[in-house]
Every structure is written in structure tokens, then in C-alpha cells.
Design a protein around this motif. Structure first.
Motif, PDB file in Angstrom:
ATOM      1  N   ASP A 230       7.507  13.094  -2.103  1.00 40.71           N
ATOM      2  CA  ASP A 230       6.086  12.740  -2.249  1.00 40.71           C
ATOM      3  C   ASP A 230       5.913  11.596  -3.243  1.00 40.71           C
ATOM      4  OD1 ASP A 230       5.494  14.731  -0.462  1.00 40.71           O
ATOM      5  OD2 ASP A 230       4.916  16.197  -1.983  1.00 40.71           O
ATOM      6  N   LYS A 231       6.650  11.683  -4.359  1.00 36.30           N
ATOM      7  CA  LYS A 231       6.554  10.626  -5.370  1.00 36.30           C
ATOM      8  C   LYS A 231       7.101   9.307  -4.823  1.00 36.30           C
ATOM      9  CE  LYS A 231       7.512   9.676 -10.235  1.00 36.30           C
ATOM     10  NZ  LYS A 231       7.898   8.295 -10.015  1.00 36.30           N
ATOM     11  N   ALA A 232       8.233   9.395  -4.067  1.00 33.58           N
ATOM     12  CA  ALA A 232       8.807   8.176  -3.501  1.00 33.58           C
ATOM     13  C   ALA A 232       7.832   7.518  -2.532  1.00 33.58           C
ATOM     14  CB  ALA A 232      10.122   8.500  -2.804  1.00 33.58           C
ATOM     15  N   VAL A 233       7.194   8.337  -1.675  1.00 34.71           N
ATOM     16  CA  VAL A 233       6.211   7.792  -0.725  1.00 34.71           C
ATOM     17  C   VAL A 233       5.054   7.152  -1.479  1.00 34.71           C
ATOM     18  CG1 VAL A 233       4.506   8.413   1.017  1.00 34.71           C
ATOM     19  CG2 VAL A 233       6.810   9.358   1.150  1.00 34.71           C
ATOM     20  N   LYS A 238       2.509   2.145  -3.386  1.00 35.52           N
ATOM     21  CA  LYS A 238       1.994   1.281  -4.448  1.00 35.52           C
ATOM     22  C   LYS A 238       2.740  -0.048  -4.468  1.00 35.52           C
ATOM     23  CE  LYS A 238       0.509   4.974  -7.607  1.00 35.52           C
ATOM     24  NZ  LYS A 238       0.748   5.615  -8.931  1.00 35.52           N
ATOM     25  N   ILE A 239       4.091   0.034  -4.351  1.00 34.71           N
ATOM     26  CA  ILE A 239       4.898  -1.195  -4.382  1.00 34.71           C
ATOM     27  C   ILE A 239       4.548  -2.113  -3.216  1.00 34.71           C
ATOM     28  CG2 ILE A 239       7.243  -2.090  -4.158  1.00 34.71           C
ATOM     29  CD1 ILE A 239       8.186   0.430  -5.668  1.00 34.71           C
ATOM     30  N   PHE A 240       4.470  -1.516  -2.003  1.00 32.37           N
ATOM     31  CA  PHE A 240       4.141  -2.341  -0.836  1.00 32.37           C
ATOM     32  C   PHE A 240       2.708  -2.854  -0.923  1.00 32.37           C
ATOM     33  CE2 PHE A 240       7.836  -0.216   1.159  1.00 32.37           C
ATOM     34  CZ  PHE A 240       8.479  -1.349   1.615  1.00 32.37           C
ATOM     35  N   SER A 241       1.805  -2.043  -1.499  1.00 32.56           N
ATOM     36  CA  SER A 241       0.428  -2.520  -1.692  1.00 32.56           C
ATOM     37  C   SER A 241       0.414  -3.689  -2.656  1.00 32.56           C
ATOM     38  CB  SER A 241      -0.448  -1.381  -2.233  1.00 32.56           C
ATOM     39  OG  SER A 241      -0.546  -0.329  -1.301  1.00 32.56           O
ATOM     40  N   LEU A 243       2.941  -5.726  -3.139  1.00 31.42           N
ATOM     41  CA  LEU A 243       3.506  -6.857  -2.409  1.00 31.42           C
ATOM     42  C   LEU A 243       2.470  -7.481  -1.474  1.00 31.42           C
ATOM     43  CD1 LEU A 243       7.071  -5.535  -1.479  1.00 31.42           C
ATOM     44  CD2 LEU A 243       6.528  -7.411  -3.050  1.00 31.42           C
ATOM     45  N   ILE A 244       1.720  -6.623  -0.798  1.00 32.33           N
ATOM     46  CA  ILE A 244       0.689  -7.134   0.128  1.00 32.33           C
ATOM     47  C   ILE A 244      -0.371  -7.896  -0.643  1.00 32.33           C
ATOM     48  CG2 ILE A 244      -1.143  -6.427   1.698  1.00 32.33           C
ATOM     49  CD1 ILE A 244       0.682  -4.090   2.542  1.00 32.33           C
ATOM     50  N   ARG A 245      -0.806  -7.307  -1.800  1.00 31.19           N
ATOM     51  CA  ARG A 245      -1.816  -7.995  -2.621  1.00 31.19           C
ATOM     52  C   ARG A 245      -1.270  -9.326  -3.138  1.00 31.19           C
ATOM     53  NH1 ARG A 245      -2.921  -2.924  -4.817  1.00 31.19           N
ATOM     54  NH2 ARG A 245      -1.717  -3.441  -6.687  1.00 31.19           N
ATOM     55  N   LEU A 246      -0.002  -9.292  -3.559  1.00 36.25           N
ATOM     56  CA  LEU A 246       0.602 -10.525  -4.067  1.00 36.25           C
ATOM     57  C   LEU A 246       0.638 -11.603  -2.979  1.00 36.25           C
ATOM     58  CD1 LEU A 246       2.086 -11.982  -6.365  1.00 36.25           C
ATOM     59  CD2 LEU A 246       4.230 -10.987  -5.491  1.00 36.25           C
ATOM     60  N   ILE A 247       1.057 -11.197  -1.771  1.00 35.29           N
ATOM     61  CA  ILE A 247       1.096 -12.168  -0.664  1.00 35.29           C
ATOM     62  C   ILE A 247      -0.307 -12.636  -0.320  1.00 35.29           C
ATOM     63  CG2 ILE A 247       1.631 -12.408   1.793  1.00 35.29           C
ATOM     64  CD1 ILE A 247       4.019 -10.548   1.320  1.00 35.29           C
ATOM     65  N   GLU A 248      -1.289 -11.712  -0.311  1.00 40.58           N
ATOM     66  CA  GLU A 248      -2.671 -12.093  -0.025  1.00 40.58           C
ATOM     67  C   GLU A 248      -3.204 -13.041  -1.091  1.00 40.58           C
ATOM     68  OE1 GLU A 248      -4.645  -8.366   0.252  1.00 40.58           O
ATOM     69  OE2 GLU A 248      -4.234  -8.111   2.398  1.00 40.58           O
ATOM     70  N   GLU A 249      -2.841 -12.748  -2.378  1.00 43.00           N
ATOM     71  CA  GLU A 249      -3.281 -13.647  -3.453  1.00 43.00           C
ATOM     72  C   GLU A 249      -2.649 -15.020  -3.305  1.00 43.00           C
ATOM     73  OE1 GLU A 249      -2.209 -11.629  -6.998  1.00 43.00           O
ATOM     74  OE2 GLU A 249      -3.789 -10.103  -6.857  1.00 43.00           O
ATOM     75  N   ARG A 250      -1.331 -15.032  -2.983  1.00 44.97           N
ATOM     76  CA  ARG A 250      -0.674 -16.319  -2.786  1.00 44.97           C
ATOM     77  C   ARG A 250      -1.277 -17.056  -1.594  1.00 44.97           C
ATOM     78  NH1 ARG A 250       0.485 -15.264  -7.119  1.00 44.97           N
ATOM     79  NH2 ARG A 250       2.554 -15.090  -8.096  1.00 44.97           N
ATOM     80  N   SER A 251      -1.572 -16.322  -0.523  1.00 46.98           N
ATOM     81  CA  SER A 251      -2.178 -16.932   0.659  1.00 46.98           C
ATOM     82  C   SER A 251      -3.550 -17.512   0.316  1.00 46.98           C
ATOM     83  CB  SER A 251      -2.297 -15.891   1.777  1.00 46.98           C
ATOM     84  OG  SER A 251      -3.003 -16.417   2.877  1.00 46.98           O
TER      85      SER A 251
END
Length: 551
Positions: A230-233, A238-241, A243-251
Motif C-alpha cells: 500500500d505504501k509503495a503504491v 506521488k512520484i509519478f504525479s 513527474l507528471i507535474r514536472l513535465i506539465e510545468e516544463r511543457s
């Protein structure tokens, strides 16, 4: 009349009022049919007894109706009194053991006598408690298998146990076909087996406790696995979110920067365009004035105006004409594409490792591997790398078998090859892996890092003599070596060794493989790099070893 008075005139066999009462020599009275039935069963022994006091009579007494008792019973019947069974008694059902003494509808037996070989209800059991003659009789819980205690050949009690034939016998069997056998009394055998039974029960109880602890441990393990998963999921989300936010910010940043630069460039182009348009208007006006001047016939006026109109005006610099068209913002797309390609390449390289860490969760169960079948679930098929082998080693077509031969005069001194008779696997290993090696004479079975030296001093380039390799030497006595430290291993290995590696947990085990797998040596350490399987041969000619194909 009281219940006690009724019982006085009741037959102790059928528990009903006496019918045709008879009194036998010991003084006890019975229904004539009940006592006759009882004695009929005893005719074979030619010894007749009283069901209550067990007194015996020889010969069988002659029965004569007791008229006084018969008259009293008749008076009881006329007065309306009937003998009622003791409420504590209950009748025997199909699954119950019935009292052998009861006639008619039988009561449930409460005890069986191993001496009388008869089962008794509560009423008929009383003589066993009241008379000294029954003191040595053995009473047990009611049993339907009393006849199993009688020898089928001699019709005698089986009180002896033959250890040779592992069966119960009577004293006549003991004197006959079992006379030279190892025999003891059945009671002694029972005592000894009772002790064994207690030891077995203690062992079973200990195993139960151990397994209950194991169940509790596994329950705790299950909870830990669930919590960790559960913690890993949650963490991965959070990590992928992120990453997505980082890519969206860079975009978004690239988009804003492109739009800002677009506005600046368009504004500069428009300013230049306005200047050029203004200059075109002024040039057209000058052209018209010059054309008008060219038609002036007045010489002085022509000359005066020509001087003022022919002066060169400041000209706006024109945009340069390039051989290839400008790329504008296409380079931005190229740069972003390069970032995308690098991310994809990184994911391609690292994603299998991520998935492998998921499937190779470090838990309790892999430490409990016991059988070869359990190890085979981690079977790892490898091939040997010819680019690492000594020139005196020959590989089979499938590159799973290596054989030693005399080296040629022209030694291959490639930096990747071992100078000694050693070879590494082509494939590297992380996670959990199991493989087997089979050989003929002598062999060293090892694991090593890829950057282990291939030539130089013995410590640097020989399996087990440095901190980059771990080796089991089978010469044929077994010995484990690491970092030039030797650990003797008791006993000899079969000519097949299984190797189990748990890279994440830092566990390396060597097993002798035969009908069972036997642990030879276990290593607990920390591996900092992927490992390669290694094989070393010790004879120059004909010695060979094979990476087994695991099914």
C-alpha cells in the motif's frame, strides 16, 4: 409400594418384573427364560455362573419355579405396579454398544469387561463393583470389538504380543508357532508403546506450536506485505504525479517561452515592416518629384531643385536572403524530442529493473526453500562467454559446456580473457537466480563482478582470491574461498552443484544436488554490482564442466 420394593422383585437381567421366577443356589432370583438364556451361552465352557455374584456351578443347576415369588409378583401386577427402569438407564441405539445381559430391548452399555468379554449396562455392571471376585477384571469404555481380543484359532484371550510378527497372540500361540519369537506381555508392550506415544505426542505438540508460531509469523508477514505494498503504491503515485507535474510545468514553461519569443520576434518584424512601408512611401514621393523635375524647362530652377532632391536619404537595412529557409522554432521541437527520447531510453533501461524489484520482494518464504523443485522456480538459463575464456578452453556449440585442452603456442592476450583456465557467463544476474553445474574431475564454481581482473597476480585474477569473486572449490574435497580466505567444508559434494543467489538480500548458497539438495555453504554479504557465473578447470586436458539445462 416404593421403587426399591419393585426392584426387589425385578429380574437383574431383563430389569422387568420376574416372570416364572426361579432361585439359583447362590440365592439370587431371575426369570426362568433369562437365566436359561445366560447359561445356554456358557454351556460350551461347562461352567455356569450367577450374573450378579459370578459364583459358578458344576454341573448346571436344575431350575424349579419359586412359587412364593411367583405369587408375590402376581399380587404386584394386580395392584397395578409395574417395574420401571431406572431413569438413568437408556436404551441402546444402532450406534451404541448394547448390554449383553439385557433381554428384550437392550439398554446401553456403560462399560465393557476385557476379562468377561461382555458389555454391561449400569444395572448389570454392579457386581463388578460389589464382589471381590471381579477386582482384577479390566473395565474399559464400551466396545463392539471385544471379540478381537480372542484368538480366532484357540478361542483364548490374547495377552501376549509377538514383536517378531507384530501381532497379539494367546498363550497357546506362544507355545506353538511363536515359541522362538521375541515376545512380551501385551500389557508390557502397551506400556512401552504408551511411552512412545507420549513422545510422539510431545513431538506433534511441539510441531503444532512451531507451526502456530509459523502461522502467526506469516500473518504478521502478510500484514507487513500489505502495508508495504500500500505504501509503495501510494509513494509511486506521488512520484509519478510529481513527474507528471514536472513535465506539465516544463511543457507550460516551454509554451510560455515560445509564445513570449514569438511576440517579440513578430513585433520586431512588424516594426521593420512599418519602417520599410514608410520608406517605400517616401521613395515613391521622391520618385514623383524627380519625375516632375525632369520635365522642368527652367534651367535655373532645375539646377536648384536637383541639388536638394538628389541627396541620398538614410535607408533601412533590408532582411538578408539566406540560402536555406530559417528554422524559426523547429529547433525547440527537436530539443524537446531529444529529451523525450532520452526519457524513453532511460525508462527502457530502468523499467525492467523496476518490475524485477516488484517480483523479487524480499520476504520470509524464499529463506525456507528446501527441495529442488522449489529452487527451480528461480531457474536462470545462462551461456558461457567465449570472450572471457582462456585460449586453452573449448566451448560446445550451445556454449554451455567448457572443456580444457593444451593451449596453442599463440596465446590470445586480449584484455577480456583470463590467463588462467577460467570463464564467465555472458549474462549478468540480479534478484533471485538458481543454476546448476555438473563436472567430471575437478572444478571451481564461482560468481564474480564483471570488472574482476583477467590477468596479473593470482590474487587479482583468480576466483576466490579477491573481493570481487566468491568461489566453491571441488578438488574433490570442498572448500569455499573469498578474498583469499579459505573455509573448509565437511564431506564431499556430488558431481552436480546447485547455486542459489538472492542478490538483493545478499545471500549466496551452494548445494550438493542428488536425490535431495544438501547445503554445502551459505554466504551472507552485500553485493554492489550485478554478478556473473564463473567456472574454472584444474586439468589441462579433458577436464570439463557444464551449465545444466534446467527444466
Amino acid at each position: 409400594m416404593s421403587q426399591l420394593d419393585l426392584e426387589t422383585f425385578s429380574c437383574s437381567v431383563c430389569l422387568d418384573l420376574l416372570k416364572d421366577p426361579v432361585t439359583i443356589p447362590c440365592g439370587h432370583s431371575y426369570c426362568m427364560s433369562c437365566i436359561n438364556t445366560h447359561w445356554d451361552k456358557e454351556d460350551e465352557k461347562n461352567l455356569h455362573s450367577c450374573p450378579q455374584c459370578r459364583r459358578t456351578f458344576i454341573p448346571r443347576p436344575v431350575l424349579v419355579k419359586n412359587t412364593m415369588l411367583a405369587d408375590l409378583v402376581e399380587q404386584l401386577k394386580k395392584s397395578g405396579h409395574q417395574a420401571a427402569p431406572d431413569p438413568d438407564h437408556c436404551y441402546a441405539g444402532p450406534e451404541d454398544v448394547a448390554c449383553d445381559f439385557c433381554t428384550g430391548r437392550k439398554l446401553k452399555a456403560v462399560k465393557s469387561c476385557l476379562v468377561c468379554l461382555i458389555s454391561y449396562c449400569e444395572k448389570h455392571l454392579q457386581p463388578h463393583y460389589e464382589f471381590p471376585a471381579f477386582e482384577k477384571h479390566k473395565l474399559v469404555d464400551p466396545s463392539k470389538k471385544l471379540q478381537e481380543n480372542i484368538c480366532s484359532r484357540h478361542n483364548e484371550m490374547m495377552k501376549i504380543f509377538c514383536r517378531t510378527d507384530q501381532q497379539s497372540i494367546c498363550y497357546l500361540c506362544f507355545m506353538d508357532e511363536h515359541k522362538d519369537h521375541d515376545t512380551v506381555s501385551a500389557a508390557a508392550e502397551r506400556t512401552e508403546r504408551q511411552r512412545e506415544l507420549e513422545v510422539s505426542r510431545l513431538n506433534i505438540q511441539q510441531r503444532i506450536q512451531d507451526r502456530e508460531k509459523g502461522v502467526k509469523l506469516l500473518q504478521q508477514e502478510e500484514e507487513k506485505i500489505n502495508l508495504s505494498a500500500d505504501k509503495a503504491v501510494e509513494d509511486n503515485e506521488k512520484i509519478f504525479s510529481q513527474l507528471i507535474r514536472l513535465i506539465e510545468e516544463r511543457s507550460s514553461g516551454v509554451k510560455q517561452q515560445v509564445r513570449s519569443q514569438q511576440r517579440a520576434e513578430v513585433s520586431r518584424v512588424k516594426d521593420l515592416q512599418e519602417k520599410l512601408q514608410q520608406e517605400i512611401s517616401e521613395l515613391k514621393r521622391s520618385d514623383a518629384e524627380l519625375q516632375e523635375l525632369s520635365h522642368t524647362e527652367d534651367l535655373n530652377q532645375f539646377l536648384q531643385r536637383h541639388s536638394s532632391l538628389s541627396k541620398p536619404r538614410e535607408s533601412t537595412q533590408l532582411p538578408s536572403v539566406k540560402i536555406r529557409p530559417p528554422s524559426y522554432f523547429e529547433d525547440v521541437t527537436v530539443s524537446v524530442s531529444q529529451v523525450r527520447d532520452k526519457l524513453q531510453e532511460l525508462l527502457k533501461d530502468k523499467w525492467p529493473e523496476v518490475l524485477r524489484t516488484v517480483t523479487e520482494v524480499d520476504g520470509l518464504l524464499p529463506q525456507q526453500l528446501r527441495t529442488r523443485e522449489e529452487f527451480l522456480q528461480y531457474a536462470y538459463q545462462m551461456t558461457l562467454d567465449p570472450n572471457t575464456s582462456n585460449s586453452g578452453m573449448v566451448l560446445s556449440e550451445k556454449r554451455r559446456k567448457v572443456t580444457a585442452r593444451l593451449p596453442s603456442l599463440q596465446v590470445d592476450k586480449s584484455p577480456g580473457r583470463f590467463t588462467s583456465y577460467q570463464i564467465l557467463s555472458r549474462e549478468s544476474m540480479t534478484g533471485r537466480c538458481y543454476w546448476e553445474v555438473q563436472w567430471d574431475a575437478r572444478v571451481t564454481i564461482a560468481v564474480a563482478y564483471q570488472d574482476m581482473r583477467r590477468s596479473g597476480m593470482k590474487k587479482e585474477c583468480t576466483f576466490g582470491h579477491n573481493d570481487k569473486s566468491w568461489a566453491l572449490y571441488c578438488l574433490p574435497d570442498c572448500e569455499f574461498r573469498h578474498n583469499d580466505t579459505r573455509t573448509p567444508i565437511e564431506g564431499k559434494s556430488s558431481h552436480k552443484v546447485g547455486v542459489f543467489l538472492d542478490h538483493t538480500a545478499g545471500v549466496l548458497c551452494f548445494y550438493s544436488v542428488g536425490e535431495t539438495v544438501t547445503l554445502l555453504h551459505r554466504v551472507q554479504t552485500t553485493f554492489t554490482q550485478p554478478l556473473h557465473a564463473g567456472i574454472a578447470l584444474h586439468y589441462y586436458r579433458g577436464d570439463n564442466a557444464t551449465l545444466c539445462e534446467l527444466q
